[in-house]
Motif scaffolding. Structure first.
Motif, PDB file in Angstrom:
ATOM      1  N   TYR A 152       0.377   5.267   0.531  1.00 18.29           N
ATOM      2  CA  TYR A 152      -0.560   6.271   1.010  1.00 18.29           C
ATOM      3  C   TYR A 152       0.134   7.614   1.028  1.00 18.29           C
ATOM      4  N   ARG A 206      -5.570  13.296  -0.160  1.00 23.96           N
ATOM      5  CA  ARG A 206      -5.165  11.946   0.215  1.00 23.96           C
ATOM      6  C   ARG A 206      -5.239  11.048  -1.009  1.00 23.96           C
ATOM      7  N   LEU A 238       0.834  -1.196   0.000  1.00 28.19           N
ATOM      8  CA  LEU A 238       0.000   0.000   0.000  1.00 28.19           C
ATOM      9  C   LEU A 238       0.867   1.244   0.000  1.00 28.19           C
ATOM     10  N   LYS A 246      -4.619   6.846  -1.924  1.00 23.74           N
ATOM     11  CA  LYS A 246      -4.287   5.499  -1.459  1.00 23.74           C
ATOM     12  C   LYS A 246      -4.209   4.599  -2.681  1.00 23.74           C
TER      13      LYS A 246
END
Length: 122
Positions: free
Chosen positions: A76, A85, A74, A87
């Motif tokens: 982020y 943001r 992941l 992701k």
């Protein structure tokens, strides 16, 4: 104990006969054989060969067991106080490679059969 240090997929890896390793995707069918010529170091009992940068005449033979995708990583990204943001996830394509033998100048230094016999003797 015999081992070699090889370069594949832009990474260096210490390999031993009779063991499997997960490396970057190779363009070879499953159950196909692979010969890796980028051998940087070979150690066989008390005999050591160091390449500058590669060991001349050294190859590592292996068999492709399967192709799969590794665990998800992941990513982020966030900028504080900006409500931004992102992701994202990434899964790398991987090949599982079983090392069969380490060869030097056409002679087999170590193979999976000799590695199994050595562990059974201990």
């Amino acid at each position: 104990m015999s081992y070699a240090i090889i370069e594949t997929g832009g990474k260096q890896l210490r390999v031993e006969p009779g063991r499997f390793y997960d490396i970057e995707l190779l363009p070879v069918e499953e159950d196909g054989s692979v010969s890796i010529e980028k051998v940087l170091f070979v150690a066989h009992e008390d005999d050591v060969h160091i390449g500058q940068p590669l060991v001349e005449g050294a190859t590592v033979e292996g068999t492709v067991l399967r192709h799969f995708r590794a665990r998800k990583v992941l990513v982020y990204k966030m900028k504080p106080k900006k409500k931004t943001r992102k992701k994202r996830g990434h899964r790398q394509e991987v090949t599982r490679l079983m090392i069969n033998s380490i060869n030097l100048n056409g002679a087999v230094l170590a193979s999976a059969e000799t590695a199994e016999a050595a562990t059974a003797a201990e």
